[in-house]
Design a protein around this motif. Structure first.
Motif, PDB file in Angstrom:
ATOM      1  N   GLU A 207       0.845  -1.183   0.000  1.00 49.00           N
ATOM      2  CA  GLU A 207       0.000   0.000   0.000  1.00 49.00           C
ATOM      3  C   GLU A 207       0.890   1.246   0.000  1.00 49.00           C
ATOM      4  N   ALA A 208       0.269   2.410  -0.052  1.00 48.40           N
ATOM      5  CA  ALA A 208       1.028   3.659  -0.088  1.00 48.40           C
ATOM      6  C   ALA A 208       1.893   3.796   1.165  1.00 48.40           C
ATOM      7  N   ALA A 209       3.116   4.218   0.963  1.00 51.70           N
ATOM      8  CA  ALA A 209       4.065   4.494   2.044  1.00 51.70           C
ATOM      9  C   ALA A 209       4.911   5.669   1.589  1.00 51.70           C
ATOM     10  N   ALA A 210       5.694   6.232   2.515  1.00 54.00           N
ATOM     11  CA  ALA A 210       6.423   7.459   2.191  1.00 54.00           C
ATOM     12  C   ALA A 210       7.885   7.357   2.588  1.00 54.00           C
ATOM     13  N   SER A 211       8.767   7.511   1.596  1.00 53.92           N
ATOM     14  CA  SER A 211      10.197   7.539   1.880  1.00 53.92           C
ATOM     15  C   SER A 211      10.565   8.768   2.701  1.00 53.92           C
ATOM     16  N   ALA A 212       9.793   9.868   2.540  1.00 52.41           N
ATOM     17  CA  ALA A 212      10.080  11.075   3.320  1.00 52.41           C
ATOM     18  C   ALA A 212       9.902  10.821   4.812  1.00 52.41           C
ATOM     19  N   LEU A 213       8.924  10.022   5.189  1.00 54.82           N
ATOM     20  CA  LEU A 213       8.739   9.682   6.599  1.00 54.82           C
ATOM     21  C   LEU A 213       9.934   8.878   7.111  1.00 54.82           C
ATOM     22  N   LEU A 214      10.432   7.971   6.293  1.00 54.80           N
ATOM     23  CA  LEU A 214      11.611   7.208   6.691  1.00 54.80           C
ATOM     24  C   LEU A 214      12.826   8.118   6.814  1.00 54.80           C
ATOM     25  N   ASP A 215      12.920   9.120   5.950  1.00 53.31           N
ATOM     26  CA  ASP A 215      14.012  10.099   6.056  1.00 53.31           C
ATOM     27  C   ASP A 215      13.997  10.787   7.424  1.00 53.31           C
ATOM     28  N   VAL A 216      12.799  11.178   7.877  1.00 58.22           N
ATOM     29  CA  VAL A 216      12.683  11.856   9.165  1.00 58.22           C
ATOM     30  C   VAL A 216      13.023  10.911  10.311  1.00 58.22           C
TER      31      VAL A 216
END
Length: 262
Positions: A207-216
């Motif tokens: 499903e949708a996930a965010a690499s930007a969240l992992l960056d943070v």
């Protein structure tokens, strides 16, 4: 300090009214609306307005349809409804009147992808904050909030009828995440881009996930990253460095909030 966190409420008003019991604060991570009820095709906005056959076909095409088939099918189905925009907005307002009314104070709520955020300011009141895109202090910790879901890079949102999911341009979503600054608890609707957290074992797809969240998570090393969106995840929690990344659960089904204590 005790904070209860829920996500993917999908119309479960009764459980939401109890979700803040015994807590100092309640955090709601989106997907208040029940647009499609996958357990009862006659329920949800789609089933009640367009009928159970349309709802069942929608569910099938979501997991088994060819590219573009779902959008074409549902656009055609809505085209047969007179003043469909008003019909859908009225149905959403009917749900929001009950859902926002069930939230106890203090509550911090952000929209998910199955929400209509343009209506949310109408429901803001003392004790009910809408902190999407902001950092707020909760019990001495910095909670950062980002709602909605990112589109894949390079994709634009395609309208498929009167209902448009809250999907954000990938660059816009990443900018909102990175603009938060240092946080102790990262709150979002979708998970960080960790494969085990994003994969749904029932739909058998990520499903949708965010690499930007992992960056943070890598940058700030918050105590926790809390999210929902994936109803049946391959992994409900994964530790990334010092950060506990936790899917707080499919609240529509469980009716049980995730408890964060410090």
């Amino acid at each position: 300090m005790r904070v209860h966190v829920v996500s993917d409420v999908h119309g479960n008003v009764e459980a939401l009214a109890r979700a803040g019991e015994g807590a100092d604060a309640l955090v709601v991570l989106g997907d208040l609306v029940e647009y499609v009820d996958y357990g009862d095709p006659a329920a949800g906005i789609l089933g009640r307005v367009l009928g159970s056959e349309v709802s069942e076909r929608f569910a099938h095409l979501r997991t088994h349809g060819a590219p573009g088939e779902l959008i074409a099918y549902i656009r055609d189905a809505w085209s047969r409804v007179q003043d469909a925009d008003a019909v859908v907005e009225d149905a959403v307002r009917e749900q929001y009147d009950l859902l926002f009314g069930a939230m106890t104070a203090p509550t911090y709520a952000i929209p998910g992808n199955v929400d209509m955020p343009r209506l949310w300011p109408e429901y803001e009141r003392p004790g009910l904050s809408l902190p999407d895109g902001n950092v707020v202090p909760v019990g001495g910790l910095r909670f950062g909030f980002v709602g909605g879901a990112p589109l894949p890079a390079g994709q634009m949102l395609r309208r498929s009828g009167p209902w448009t999911p809250h999907l954000r341009n990938a660059e816009e979503f990443a900018a909102a995440v990175h603009a938060l600054g240092p946080v102790d608890v990262l709150c979002s609707h979708v998970p960080p881009a960790v494969p085990e957290l994003a994969f749904d074992v029932v739909s058998r797809r990520p499903e949708a996930a965010a690499s930007a969240l992992l960056d943070v998570v890598h940058r700030d090393r918050p105590r926790a990253a809390l999210f929902g969106h994936v109803h049946q995840p391959l992994a409900a929690r994964v530790r990334v460095g010092r950060t506990e990344c936790v899917n707080v659960g499919h609240f529509r089904r469980t009716g049980v909030p995730y408890v964060l204590r410090w």
